[in-house]
Design a protein around this motif. Sequence first.
Motif, PDB file in Angstrom:
ATOM      1  N   VAL A 277       0.834  -1.198   0.000  1.00 57.98           N
ATOM      2  CA  VAL A 277       0.000   0.000   0.000  1.00 57.98           C
ATOM      3  C   VAL A 277       0.871   1.252   0.000  1.00 57.98           C
ATOM      4  CG1 VAL A 277      -1.734   1.312   1.281  1.00 57.98           C
ATOM      5  CG2 VAL A 277      -1.868  -1.186   1.200  1.00 57.98           C
ATOM      6  N   PHE A 278       1.900   1.241   0.821  1.00 53.43           N
ATOM      7  CA  PHE A 278       2.789   2.393   0.936  1.00 53.43           C
ATOM      8  C   PHE A 278       3.497   2.681  -0.386  1.00 53.43           C
ATOM      9  CE2 PHE A 278       7.086   4.021   2.305  1.00 53.43           C
ATOM     10  CZ  PHE A 278       6.650   5.277   2.685  1.00 53.43           C
ATOM     11  N   LEU A 279       4.040   1.641  -1.014  1.00 47.20           N
ATOM     12  CA  LEU A 279       4.746   1.847  -2.273  1.00 47.20           C
ATOM     13  C   LEU A 279       3.794   2.234  -3.395  1.00 47.20           C
ATOM     14  CD1 LEU A 279       7.419  -1.011  -2.199  1.00 47.20           C
ATOM     15  CD2 LEU A 279       7.687   1.412  -1.651  1.00 47.20           C
ATOM     16  N   GLY A 280       2.567   1.728  -3.359  1.00 44.01           N
ATOM     17  CA  GLY A 280       1.573   2.139  -4.344  1.00 44.01           C
ATOM     18  C   GLY A 280       1.245   3.615  -4.213  1.00 44.01           C
ATOM     19  N   LEU A 281       1.125   4.082  -2.976  1.00 40.89           N
ATOM     20  CA  LEU A 281       0.856   5.495  -2.731  1.00 40.89           C
ATOM     21  C   LEU A 281       2.013   6.367  -3.198  1.00 40.89           C
ATOM     22  CD1 LEU A 281      -0.922   7.696  -1.412  1.00 40.89           C
ATOM     23  CD2 LEU A 281       0.256   7.221   0.744  1.00 40.89           C
ATOM     24  N   LEU A 282       3.244   5.983  -2.852  1.00 40.82           N
ATOM     25  CA  LEU A 282       4.411   6.764  -3.271  1.00 40.82           C
ATOM     26  C   LEU A 282       4.560   6.770  -4.792  1.00 40.82           C
ATOM     27  CD1 LEU A 282       7.249   5.917  -0.705  1.00 40.82           C
ATOM     28  CD2 LEU A 282       5.801   7.951  -0.813  1.00 40.82           C
ATOM     29  N   ALA A 283       4.278   5.629  -5.429  1.00 40.26           N
ATOM     30  CA  ALA A 283       4.407   5.546  -6.881  1.00 40.26           C
ATOM     31  C   ALA A 283       3.391   6.446  -7.574  1.00 40.26           C
ATOM     32  CB  ALA A 283       4.228   4.091  -7.336  1.00 40.26           C
ATOM     33  N   GLY A 284       2.126   6.370  -7.141  1.00 38.19           N
ATOM     34  CA  GLY A 284       1.103   7.221  -7.739  1.00 38.19           C
ATOM     35  C   GLY A 284       1.386   8.696  -7.518  1.00 38.19           C
ATOM     36  N   ARG A 285       1.852   9.029  -6.311  1.00 37.59           N
ATOM     37  CA  ARG A 285       2.182  10.420  -6.005  1.00 37.59           C
ATOM     38  C   ARG A 285       3.327  10.918  -6.859  1.00 37.59           C
ATOM     39  NH1 ARG A 285       6.175  12.890  -3.147  1.00 37.59           N
ATOM     40  NH2 ARG A 285       5.676  14.911  -2.177  1.00 37.59           N
ATOM     41  N   GLU A 286       4.372  10.101  -6.993  1.00 39.06           N
ATOM     42  CA  GLU A 286       5.546  10.527  -7.756  1.00 39.06           C
ATOM     43  C   GLU A 286       5.200  10.795  -9.213  1.00 39.06           C
ATOM     44  OE1 GLU A 286       9.782  11.325  -7.469  1.00 39.06           O
ATOM     45  OE2 GLU A 286       8.112  11.112  -6.063  1.00 39.06           O
ATOM     46  N   ILE A 287       4.423   9.899  -9.804  1.00 37.36           N
ATOM     47  CA  ILE A 287       4.023  10.069 -11.203  1.00 37.36           C
ATOM     48  C   ILE A 287       3.123  11.293 -11.360  1.00 37.36           C
ATOM     49  CG2 ILE A 287       2.627   9.059 -13.054  1.00 37.36           C
ATOM     50  CD1 ILE A 287       3.683   6.324 -12.194  1.00 37.36           C
ATOM     51  N   ALA A 288       2.162  11.458 -10.460  1.00 42.15           N
ATOM     52  CA  ALA A 288       1.221  12.574 -10.563  1.00 42.15           C
ATOM     53  C   ALA A 288       1.923  13.919 -10.392  1.00 42.15           C
ATOM     54  CB  ALA A 288       0.121  12.409  -9.510  1.00 42.15           C
ATOM     55  N   VAL A 289       2.821  14.008  -9.406  1.00 37.60           N
ATOM     56  CA  VAL A 289       3.523  15.273  -9.179  1.00 37.60           C
ATOM     57  C   VAL A 289       4.376  15.634 -10.393  1.00 37.60           C
ATOM     58  CG1 VAL A 289       5.333  16.395  -7.819  1.00 37.60           C
ATOM     59  CG2 VAL A 289       3.525  15.113  -6.661  1.00 37.60           C
ATOM     60  N   LYS A 290       5.114  14.659 -10.911  1.00 42.41           N
ATOM     61  CA  LYS A 290       5.979  14.943 -12.064  1.00 42.41           C
ATOM     62  C   LYS A 290       5.157  15.320 -13.300  1.00 42.41           C
ATOM     63  CE  LYS A 290       9.954  14.187 -10.077  1.00 42.41           C
ATOM     64  NZ  LYS A 290      10.675  12.928 -10.215  1.00 42.41           N
ATOM     65  N   TYR A 291       4.035  14.627 -13.514  1.00 42.73           N
ATOM     66  CA  TYR A 291       3.257  14.863 -14.735  1.00 42.73           C
ATOM     67  C   TYR A 291       2.384  16.115 -14.631  1.00 42.73           C
ATOM     68  CZ  TYR A 291       0.173  14.125 -18.704  1.00 42.73           C
ATOM     69  OH  TYR A 291      -0.532  14.287 -19.882  1.00 42.73           O
ATOM     70  N   PHE A 292       1.605  16.228 -13.557  1.00 39.10           N
ATOM     71  CA  PHE A 292       0.648  17.336 -13.453  1.00 39.10           C
ATOM     72  C   PHE A 292       1.313  18.652 -13.078  1.00 39.10           C
ATOM     73  CE2 PHE A 292      -2.186  13.635 -12.425  1.00 39.10           C
ATOM     74  CZ  PHE A 292      -2.893  13.673 -13.619  1.00 39.10           C
ATOM     75  N   ALA A 293       2.453  18.600 -12.383  1.00 43.70           N
ATOM     76  CA  ALA A 293       3.118  19.837 -11.979  1.00 43.70           C
ATOM     77  C   ALA A 293       4.175  20.285 -12.987  1.00 43.70           C
ATOM     78  CB  ALA A 293       3.751  19.670 -10.603  1.00 43.70           C
ATOM     79  N   TYR A 294       4.819  19.310 -13.650  1.00 46.31           N
ATOM     80  CA  TYR A 294       5.938  19.670 -14.533  1.00 46.31           C
ATOM     81  C   TYR A 294       5.792  19.161 -15.958  1.00 46.31           C
ATOM     82  CZ  TYR A 294       8.108  21.060 -10.176  1.00 46.31           C
ATOM     83  OH  TYR A 294       8.364  21.677  -8.973  1.00 46.31           O
ATOM     84  N   GLY A 295       4.727  18.433 -16.265  1.00 45.22           N
ATOM     85  CA  GLY A 295       4.434  18.094 -17.652  1.00 45.22           C
ATOM     86  C   GLY A 295       4.969  16.788 -18.168  1.00 45.22           C
ATOM     87  N   ASN A 296       5.877  16.134 -17.451  1.00 45.50           N
ATOM     88  CA  ASN A 296       6.375  14.834 -17.934  1.00 45.50           C
ATOM     89  C   ASN A 296       6.939  14.014 -16.774  1.00 45.50           C
ATOM     90  OD1 ASN A 296       8.851  16.499 -17.724  1.00 45.50           O
ATOM     91  ND2 ASN A 296       9.823  14.719 -18.652  1.00 45.50           N
TER      92      ASN A 296
END
Length: 336
Positions: A277-296
């Motif tokens: 659960v923890f790694l799933g949360l970190l993975a989703g967060r990392e992808i979302a922050v990089k994509y939605f905040a910085y575009g890729n």
Amino acid sequence: MSQLEIVMYVGFILSAYSVIGNDVIQTLGTFLSSNEHRKWWVLWIFAASLLTIVLLYGWYVNGGDPTYGRLIGDPPVHSLDNPKYANPVDKEGFGWAYLLPPIVLLIITRFGIPVSTSFLILTFFHPKGLYDMVVKSMSGYLVAFGAAIVVYLFIAKKFEKRFIENPPSAKQKRVWTVLQWFSTGFLWSQWLIQDFANIYVYLPREVSPTTMAFTLVVFLVLLGYIFYSKGGAIQGIVKAKSNTMDLRSATIIDFCFAIILLFFKELNNVPMSTTWVFLGLLAGREIAVKYFAYGNVPNNTLKDLGKDLGKVFFGLAISIGLVFLISFLTGVPMSF
């Protein structure tokens, strides 16, 4: 003290040390990272107080069972005639071989690999429960991953990007410190309820007051060591993720993680891997922050997340392999 009792208590101590060393960083890793400026014993007092309350409350209201029903629920981890008294020491062949799981987990932890303690510990006492644990844990990973994507879809650009680019002011630090300690306490309590089963599986389902006092002292000493050593090798996984040392980001991560654990705690009593659960949360967060905040999402980010997931599956493979090894060493048939 008989050999049986020695195996029970040595197994408990090894399991407690390995589980706390491996899993505590899931819940307290961001707390440690964002509070590195504080004395370690201050943080320890906070976490130790909550642990004491959660442990003793669960033990009292559940008639001597500190695992909140994780080992005697429906379906139970142990399937003896009377599950309330189901106990690993009642099983034919229970002996020194059952010390292998926490020892292996301890070794793996030294290399900073975040494997699932639920699979490495509980599988050996009830191999047939592996399927249910894997299904629930994989569901936990996917739910956490999806929840993180949805949450950070709305806050990545507006909040997380601002957090990364602008350190908090003195006033913000005071407000967010209160919020973080609250969210950490909430998360810590939910994790303890889930993972006590991984440790108390070595002891009878009804723990005597004397044994309870002994186990509490063991927990507090081991927890103190974790805080004194600043989390150990696995803390590096937390620090590698975007802005996890920021007080505000850490608060949001902890609160999301706690809500997900609460959901699965109420869903049923089947033990699950909080690591997944923890790694799933970190993975989703990392992808979302990089994509939605910085575009890729950089390739290196995807590779790192893939490595984290690979380490978890590595732990699953190790746990299955050890089940067969123990079956060979003890001569007790084990089937999935």
